[in-house]
Scaffold this active site. Sequence first.
Site, PDB file in Angstrom:
ATOM      1  N   GLY A  99      -8.953   5.754   1.213  1.00 59.70           N
ATOM      2  CA  GLY A  99      -9.619   6.588   2.220  1.00 59.70           C
ATOM      3  C   GLY A  99     -11.096   6.280   2.318  1.00 59.70           C
ATOM      4  O   GLY A  99     -11.918   7.187   2.436  1.00 59.70           O
ATOM      5  N   ASP A 136       0.855  -1.201   0.000  1.00 59.56           N
ATOM      6  CA  ASP A 136       0.000   0.000   0.000  1.00 59.56           C
ATOM      7  C   ASP A 136       0.890   1.251   0.000  1.00 59.56           C
ATOM      8  O   ASP A 136       1.817   1.354   0.812  1.00 59.56           O
ATOM      9  CB  ASP A 136      -0.868  -0.043   1.270  1.00 59.56           C
ATOM     10  N   HIS A 137       0.621   2.167  -0.905  1.00 57.91           N
ATOM     11  CA  HIS A 137       1.372   3.436  -0.990  1.00 57.91           C
ATOM     12  C   HIS A 137       2.885   3.252  -1.062  1.00 57.91           C
ATOM     13  O   HIS A 137       3.636   3.895  -0.306  1.00 57.91           O
ATOM     14  CB  HIS A 137       1.028   4.357   0.192  1.00 57.91           C
ATOM     15  N   ARG A 159      -8.610  -0.124  12.597  1.00 61.62           N
ATOM     16  CA  ARG A 159      -7.923   0.456  13.758  1.00 61.62           C
ATOM     17  C   ARG A 159      -8.915   0.795  14.864  1.00 61.62           C
ATOM     18  O   ARG A 159      -8.659   0.579  16.049  1.00 61.62           O
ATOM     19  CB  ARG A 159      -7.187   1.734  13.348  1.00 61.62           C
TER      20      ARG A 159
HETATM   21  P1  13P Z   1      -8.941   4.882   5.531  1.00 63.50           P
HETATM   22  O1  13P Z   1      -8.073   5.769   6.358  1.00 63.50           O
HETATM   23  O2  13P Z   1     -10.197   5.565   5.123  1.00 63.50           O
HETATM   24  O3  13P Z   1      -9.203   3.568   6.176  1.00 63.50           O
HETATM   25  O4  13P Z   1      -8.150   4.570   4.148  1.00 63.50           O
HETATM   26  C1  13P Z   1      -7.180   3.563   4.086  1.00 63.50           C
HETATM   27  C2  13P Z   1      -6.385   3.595   2.825  1.00 63.50           C
HETATM   28  O5  13P Z   1      -6.694   4.251   1.851  1.00 63.50           O
HETATM   29  C3  13P Z   1      -5.169   2.788   2.820  1.00 63.50           C
HETATM   30  O6  13P Z   1      -4.425   2.966   1.652  1.00 63.50           O
HETATM   31  O1  G3H Z   2      -3.134   4.974   3.680  1.00 64.96           O
HETATM   32  C1  G3H Z   2      -2.379   4.595   4.571  1.00 64.96           C
HETATM   33  C2  G3H Z   2      -2.729   3.463   5.466  1.00 64.96           C
HETATM   34  O2  G3H Z   2      -3.796   3.818   6.311  1.00 64.96           O
HETATM   35  C3  G3H Z   2      -1.528   2.956   6.193  1.00 64.96           C
HETATM   36  O3  G3H Z   2      -1.135   3.808   7.197  1.00 64.96           O
HETATM   37  O4  G3H Z   2       1.336   4.189   6.911  1.00 64.96           O
HETATM   38  O5  G3H Z   2       0.227   4.406   9.167  1.00 64.96           O
HETATM   39  O6  G3H Z   2       0.543   2.158   8.111  1.00 64.96           O
HETATM   40  P1  G3H Z   2       0.336   3.641   7.883  1.00 64.96           P
HETATM   41 ZN    ZN Z   3      -4.534   4.958   0.852  1.00 62.87          ZN
END
Ligand code: 13P
Ligand code: G3H
Ligand code: ZN
Length: 312
Positions: free
Chosen positions: A217, A82-83, A265
Amino acid sequence: MALVNTKKMFEEAFKGGYAIGAFNINNMEIVQGIVDACKAKNTPVILQVSAGAMKYMRPAYLKHLVDAAVEETGLDIALHLDHGPDFETCKKAIDLGFTSVMIDGSHHPLEENIEITKKVVEYAHERNVTVEAELGRLAGVEDDVDVSEADAIYTDPDEALEFVQKTGVDSLAIAIGTSHGAYKFKGEAKLDFARLEKITEKLEAAGIHNYPIVLHGASAVDQKYVAMCNENGGNLGGAKGIPTEMLRKAASMAVCKINMDTDIRLAMTGSIRKVLNEKPEEFDPRKYLGLGRENVTDLVTGKIENVLGSYK
Ligand code: 13P
Ligand code: G3H
Ligand code: ZN
């Protein structure tokens, strides 16, 4: 059984008018809580890991935990970065056995985002790994990057087409009004569905059919767990997410992946707070983490039924 990439999942989700849940994992109870719900509903799932989570869990533990989930459930599970902030992090994830990665170049100018995404796509596709990229900016906080609400830039449909054509990326995360975290809207919740439709129309007109869009998100910020936190010593006043009906609508359109971390969370933290507040004498981690795991299962079951629609 082995981990799968997201290709077939998204093809079927697009045709079926549903979305695959992408849940962030950070420990064993979260992994088990998610897959217990998916197993009961017989639905595929994406377990996603941020760079921060990878560091926290440690690569070998996280890989073996997710492999254990596949072994135990027999479900189609994708392990997704993720990201991903840069090529090196994506490469590290791919080399570890991730079946899907996100390269997030959304904070770079378009040309640079295209370049970095192309490089990841090339490395990933040679290894049967699918790639997600992002175009446009989400209001709020993404990893270390602070994007003020005023600077939020929604995804431009023409740029989306150019980006997909030039990079060959498998799915695209877009900005239509969602944001990360527990405070998404001060006033009324609003998503730009017309923009989502326009993006799909542009892609279709260019011969790119059934293209999967990703919604980041996308936590609903379940008020049950906000209250559970607040009633047990927390301080989360004004937390507000995306209404469930809006997420369901997105899932019935081109959105094939819905990202949720904040909801997990909140369920976990609310549960831990509740046990420790109600039983100050308790010191067995299995009691409070155990309730957390149960409530994650309950939460994900609700997501599958009411948001995703990803069960047969
Ligand atoms: P939320 O913060 O809305 O759960 O989004 C999570 C997200 O986009 C992780 O990449
Ligand atoms: O979009 C990000 C995710 O909610 C992950 O968050 O980098 O704190 O693990 P984190
Ligand atoms: Zn995200």
